[in-house]
Write a protein that holds these residues in place. Structure first.
Motif, short mmCIF file in Angstrom:
data_model
loop_
_atom_site.label_atom_id
_atom_site.label_comp_id
_atom_site.label_asym_id
_atom_site.label_seq_id
_atom_site.Cartn_x
_atom_site.Cartn_y
_atom_site.Cartn_z
N ARG A 107 24.45 22.61 -6.19
CA ARG A 107 23.64 21.44 -6.57
C ARG A 107 24.34 20.67 -7.67
N PHE A 108 24.42 19.36 -7.51
CA PHE A 108 25.06 18.51 -8.51
C PHE A 108 24.18 17.28 -8.79
N ASN A 109 24.28 16.83 -10.04
CA ASN A 109 23.74 15.51 -10.39
C ASN A 109 24.90 14.55 -10.14
N ALA A 110 24.80 13.73 -9.12
CA ALA A 110 25.98 13.04 -8.59
C ALA A 110 25.80 11.52 -8.55
N SER A 111 26.93 10.85 -8.38
CA SER A 111 26.88 9.41 -8.10
C SER A 111 27.98 9.07 -7.10
N ILE A 112 27.78 7.97 -6.41
CA ILE A 112 28.81 7.46 -5.50
C ILE A 112 29.02 5.98 -5.80
N LEU A 113 30.21 5.56 -5.38
CA LEU A 113 30.59 4.16 -5.44
C LEU A 113 30.77 3.73 -4.00
N VAL A 114 30.10 2.64 -3.64
CA VAL A 114 30.18 2.15 -2.26
C VAL A 114 30.79 0.76 -2.29
N ASP A 115 31.76 0.53 -1.41
CA ASP A 115 32.47 -0.75 -1.46
C ASP A 115 31.71 -1.84 -0.69
N PRO A 116 32.14 -3.10 -0.80
CA PRO A 116 31.38 -4.20 -0.17
C PRO A 116 31.41 -4.17 1.36
N GLU A 117 32.14 -3.22 1.93
CA GLU A 117 32.07 -3.03 3.38
C GLU A 117 31.08 -1.92 3.72
N GLY A 118 30.45 -1.33 2.70
CA GLY A 118 29.46 -0.29 2.96
C GLY A 118 30.06 1.09 3.14
N ARG A 119 31.31 1.30 2.63
CA ARG A 119 31.95 2.61 2.74
C ARG A 119 31.99 3.30 1.39
N ILE A 120 31.84 4.63 1.38
CA ILE A 120 31.93 5.37 0.11
C ILE A 120 33.38 5.31 -0.38
N ALA A 121 33.54 4.81 -1.62
CA ALA A 121 34.89 4.61 -2.19
C ALA A 121 35.14 5.55 -3.36
N GLY A 122 34.12 6.26 -3.83
CA GLY A 122 34.33 7.16 -4.96
C GLY A 122 33.13 8.06 -5.17
N ARG A 123 33.41 9.23 -5.76
CA ARG A 123 32.35 10.21 -6.03
C ARG A 123 32.49 10.74 -7.44
N TYR A 124 31.34 11.12 -8.02
CA TYR A 124 31.35 11.72 -9.36
C TYR A 124 30.23 12.76 -9.42
N ARG A 125 30.47 13.83 -10.18
CA ARG A 125 29.43 14.86 -10.41
C ARG A 125 29.33 15.09 -11.91
N LYS A 126 28.12 15.00 -12.41
CA LYS A 126 27.89 14.97 -13.86
C LYS A 126 28.51 16.16 -14.59
N VAL A 127 29.27 15.85 -15.62
CA VAL A 127 29.97 16.87 -16.40
C VAL A 127 29.08 17.39 -17.54
N HIS A 128 28.53 16.49 -18.34
CA HIS A 128 27.72 16.91 -19.50
C HIS A 128 26.25 17.01 -19.08
N LEU A 129 25.83 18.25 -18.81
CA LEU A 129 24.44 18.48 -18.38
C LEU A 129 23.60 18.82 -19.60
N PRO A 130 22.66 17.96 -19.98
CA PRO A 130 21.85 18.24 -21.16
C PRO A 130 20.68 19.17 -20.84
N GLY A 131 19.93 19.51 -21.85
CA GLY A 131 18.71 20.26 -21.65
C GLY A 131 18.94 21.76 -21.67
N HIS A 132 18.20 22.50 -20.84
CA HIS A 132 18.14 23.95 -20.94
C HIS A 132 17.98 24.56 -19.56
N TYR A 133 18.23 25.88 -19.46
CA TYR A 133 18.13 26.59 -18.19
C TYR A 133 16.74 27.20 -18.00
N HIS A 134 16.24 27.83 -19.06
CA HIS A 134 14.95 28.51 -18.98
C HIS A 134 13.83 27.58 -19.44
#
Ligand code: CDT
Length: 303
Positions: A107-134
């Motif tokens: 599971r990732f907190n993610a983002s994508i970049l989509v180009d003006p032709e409607g194609r996925i041009a980039g991906r990112y998955r959040k590095v700094h995860l704040p908060g807590h586990y428990h």
């Protein structure tokens, strides 16, 4: 030309029961409005398709999985991709990503970049995860990002995008100068990010009145110290009883805010961004090759 009209497409609250189709319909309306204003790029928030679910302990696995996307595009998000191609608009979208690898869920907190032709041009998955586990009983709202997401495994990639170089990050990443610096060292001229930031900070409530200030401080410092454009987009307003800051904005490489949301609801802000303006900083005060002193920065890379 290296000039693009860009938009921050802020979303007001998304209820826990609000279907993705409704969130997407709201995003399409913002995209159309951005298009009317001449925008070719739209930045949506973090976890833009659902309510900010890390505020709740969700123990039923199927109920948790329901907040994640297992493919992108999918039936719910396809209209965004189609609109991108029809209108000639690229977009950034934050969402919860669920992969199954060798029978194991990731599971990732993610983002994508989509180009003006409607194609996925980039991906990112959040590095700094704040908060807590428990879960912590004393909190009115949990912040269980460390429970619901793995540390992003893509680092901070930079993509050739719409005639420039673009990078992404997500919410808490913006508070860390290293995020912008790594992206800028890789050549990013534009950094896009979405955020869900509560007005109330339970560990230090004396900072509640500073949440908008700290948001803009981080975005403006990141832009200025790295000579890049920054577009930050909020999910804002009173979401399931939790007030989220707004303040979505477009920041120039000088650190100046050139456009900012006025509400905590669905709202588009636009500005013309000239990627060539990055050189005002990058060829002068922040000429990295000439003035950086990485030999003295060792502790930054020590654990
Ligand atoms: N989504 C996200 O990263 N929010 C955090 C909230 C504060 S830490 C509990 C933020 O940095 O804005």
């Amino acid at each position: 030309s290296r000039k693009i009209v860009a938009a921050a497409a802020q979303l007001g609250p998304i209820a826990r029961t609000e279907p993705r189709s409704s969130a997407v319909a709201r995003m399409l309306a913002l995209m159309e409005e951005a298009h009317r204003r001449g925008a070719r790029l739209v930045v949506f928030p973090e976890l833009a398709l659902t309510s900010f679910f890390p505020r709740w302990l969700i123990e039923d696995e199927a109920a948790l999985d329901a907040f994640y996307e297992t493919e992108m595009p999918n039936a719910d998000t396809r209209p965004l991709f189609d609109a991108a191609a029809r209108l000639g608009i690229g977009f950034y979208l934050g969402f919860a990503e669920l992969l199954t690898e060798g029978g194991v869920k990731r599971r990732f907190n993610a983002s994508i970049l989509v180009d003006p032709e409607g194609r996925i041009a980039g991906r990112y998955r959040k590095v700094h995860l704040p908060g807590h586990y428990h879960p912590e009983d004393w909190r009115r709202f949990q912040h269980l990002e460390k429970r619901y997401f793995e540390h992003g495994d893509l680092g901070f990639p930079v993509y050739d995008f719409m005639g420039g170089k673009a990078g992404m990050c997500l919410c808490n990443d913006r508070r860390w100068p290293e995020t912008f610096r790594v992206l800028a060292l890789r050549g990013a001229e534009l950094v896009m990010l979405g955020y869900n930031t509560p007005q109330h900070y339970p560990q230090a409530p004396e900072h509640d009145h500073l949440q908008d200030f700290h948001n803009h401080l981080s975005l403006q410092a990141g832009a200025y110290a790295n000579g890049c454009w920054v577009i930050g987009t909020a999910k804002a307003g009173l979401e399931e009883g939790c007030e989220l800051i707004g303040g979505s904005c477009i920041v120039a490489p000088t650190g100046e805010i050139v456009a900012m949301a006025q509400t905590r609801g669905d709202e588009v802000v636009t500005a013309e961004i000239d990627l060539d303006r990055c050189s005002e900083l990058r060829k002068n005060i922040f000429n990295f090759a000439l003035h950086r002193e990485p030999g003295d920065y060792g502790p930054i890379c020590e654990g």
